[in-house]
Design an enzyme around this catalytic site. Sequence first.
Site, mmCIF file in Angstrom:
data_model
loop_
_atom_site.group_PDB
_atom_site.id
_atom_site.type_symbol
_atom_site.label_atom_id
_atom_site.label_comp_id
_atom_site.label_asym_id
_atom_site.label_seq_id
_atom_site.Cartn_x
_atom_site.Cartn_y
_atom_site.Cartn_z
ATOM 1 N N SER A 125 -9.309 3.250 -25.779
ATOM 2 C CA SER A 125 -9.452 4.208 -24.124
ATOM 3 C C SER A 125 -11.231 4.289 -24.428
ATOM 4 O O SER A 125 -11.579 4.343 -23.290
ATOM 5 C CB SER A 125 -8.677 5.514 -25.034
ATOM 6 O OG SER A 125 -7.960 5.579 -24.746
ATOM 7 N N LYS B 48 -11.619 2.867 -20.687
ATOM 8 C CA LYS B 48 -11.211 3.167 -20.318
ATOM 9 C C LYS B 48 -13.196 3.496 -19.093
ATOM 10 O O LYS B 48 -12.852 4.392 -17.898
ATOM 11 C CB LYS B 48 -10.621 4.821 -20.007
ATOM 12 C CG LYS B 48 -9.198 4.668 -20.285
ATOM 13 C CD LYS B 48 -8.582 6.331 -20.987
ATOM 14 C CE LYS B 48 -7.147 5.450 -21.781
ATOM 15 N NZ LYS B 48 -6.433 6.445 -22.545
ATOM 16 N N TYR C 111 -4.142 -3.122 -17.684
ATOM 17 C CA TYR C 111 -4.298 -1.442 -18.864
ATOM 18 C C TYR C 111 -4.192 -2.240 -19.699
ATOM 19 O O TYR C 111 -5.668 -1.734 -20.096
ATOM 20 C CB TYR C 111 -3.065 -0.460 -18.200
ATOM 21 C CG TYR C 111 -3.535 0.624 -18.784
ATOM 22 C CD1 TYR C 111 -5.256 0.979 -19.237
ATOM 23 C CD2 TYR C 111 -2.703 1.019 -20.012
ATOM 24 C CE1 TYR C 111 -4.572 2.923 -19.738
ATOM 25 C CE2 TYR C 111 -2.885 2.128 -20.467
ATOM 26 C CZ TYR C 111 -4.071 2.655 -20.620
ATOM 27 O OH TYR C 111 -4.147 3.783 -21.510
ATOM 28 N N TYR D 20 -10.410 13.153 -26.120
ATOM 29 C CA TYR D 20 -9.069 13.719 -25.459
ATOM 30 C C TYR D 20 -9.005 15.084 -25.584
ATOM 31 O O TYR D 20 -9.915 15.772 -25.332
ATOM 32 C CB TYR D 20 -8.289 13.154 -26.873
ATOM 33 C CG TYR D 20 -8.375 11.170 -26.484
ATOM 34 C CD1 TYR D 20 -7.982 11.243 -25.249
ATOM 35 C CD2 TYR D 20 -8.629 10.666 -27.589
ATOM 36 C CE1 TYR D 20 -8.034 9.287 -25.267
ATOM 37 C CE2 TYR D 20 -8.790 9.778 -27.943
ATOM 38 C CZ TYR D 20 -8.193 8.675 -27.076
ATOM 39 O OH TYR D 20 -8.405 7.430 -26.774
ATOM 40 N N VAL E 142 -8.011 5.189 -30.024
ATOM 41 C CA VAL E 142 -7.666 5.028 -31.314
ATOM 42 C C VAL E 142 -7.718 4.144 -32.432
ATOM 43 O O VAL E 142 -7.004 3.350 -32.794
ATOM 44 C CB VAL E 142 -6.037 5.067 -31.103
ATOM 45 C CG1 VAL E 142 -5.900 6.337 -29.856
ATOM 46 C CG2 VAL E 142 -5.738 4.181 -30.199
#
Length: 306
Positions: A64, A67, A190, A242, A260
């Site tokens: 992530s 992102k 993605y 998160y 992660v």
Amino acid sequence: MKPTKELLAGILDEVRPLIGQGKVADYIPALAGISATKLGIAVCYNDGEIIQAGDTQERFSIQSISKVMSLTLAMSLYEPEEIWRRVGKEPSGHAFNSMIQLELENGIPRNPFINAGALVVSDLLHSRLAAPQYRMLELVRKLSCNPHLTYDKAVAASEMQHSDRNASIAYLMRSFGNFENEVMPVLTNYFSYCSLNMSCIDLARTFSYLANKGLPLGAKKTIISQTQSKQMNALLATCGLYDGAGEFAYRVGMPGKSGVGGGIVAIVPGEMSITVWSPELDPSGNSLAGTAALELLAERIGRSIF
């Protein structure tokens, strides 16, 4: 106080006993076999100086953290209102792959750093670029000063094989009119972004632009504007970890983004970018020892945005 190699090594020694108390991500089979004992930290100053300790040259799946780069690429292609009418700027308070709010809020993700928001950003890139995977890799290689970075095809394939939830998120958004393209090609992009393999040093260099008002290392031109850099750091401070974002702000006090794969990037605006890596995660999906290391570093060098 300025970080030294000795300070960083000492911090790693202090947090090493935490290894064994977290859990390596196992819902992506290709990540489940990563050694839990890996531990590294790298600091990159805005002038390019690197200070590091531990496992800082071994590459890992950034997941992530990508992102941030995909949003950076979208910011260079779209007007702000074109992005923010499709994704919000608020913390979610739910797990990164939750669908609860998405149903209640008409298919508009809370922010670009949860899975739903990142899928919208990937959809934006797919609409505007002929070869989004190539453009993303080109951007990351430029920011990191490393032309050898690659996607990990095995990790991307593993994620695609276990993509039901992310596909469901995308189809739900599409049912609300907030997804322009066919779902599976966007998912393929993605997962490729998430599979990028980078080291602590690669990531610390990459994120230098957010510590330097949008200016990448060695560049003469900003990749995003100073205002956009400030806005990105604000989003990282409120949404980057998160449903553990508040805890991270309380303990570390820096804008940050986790993945992660066990990596966390943190920003000291105007001064440095920092990356830690320890694969074992806490219940929110953030590196357990990595968060502790950043907390100690922030305390020892006296840095916080608050």
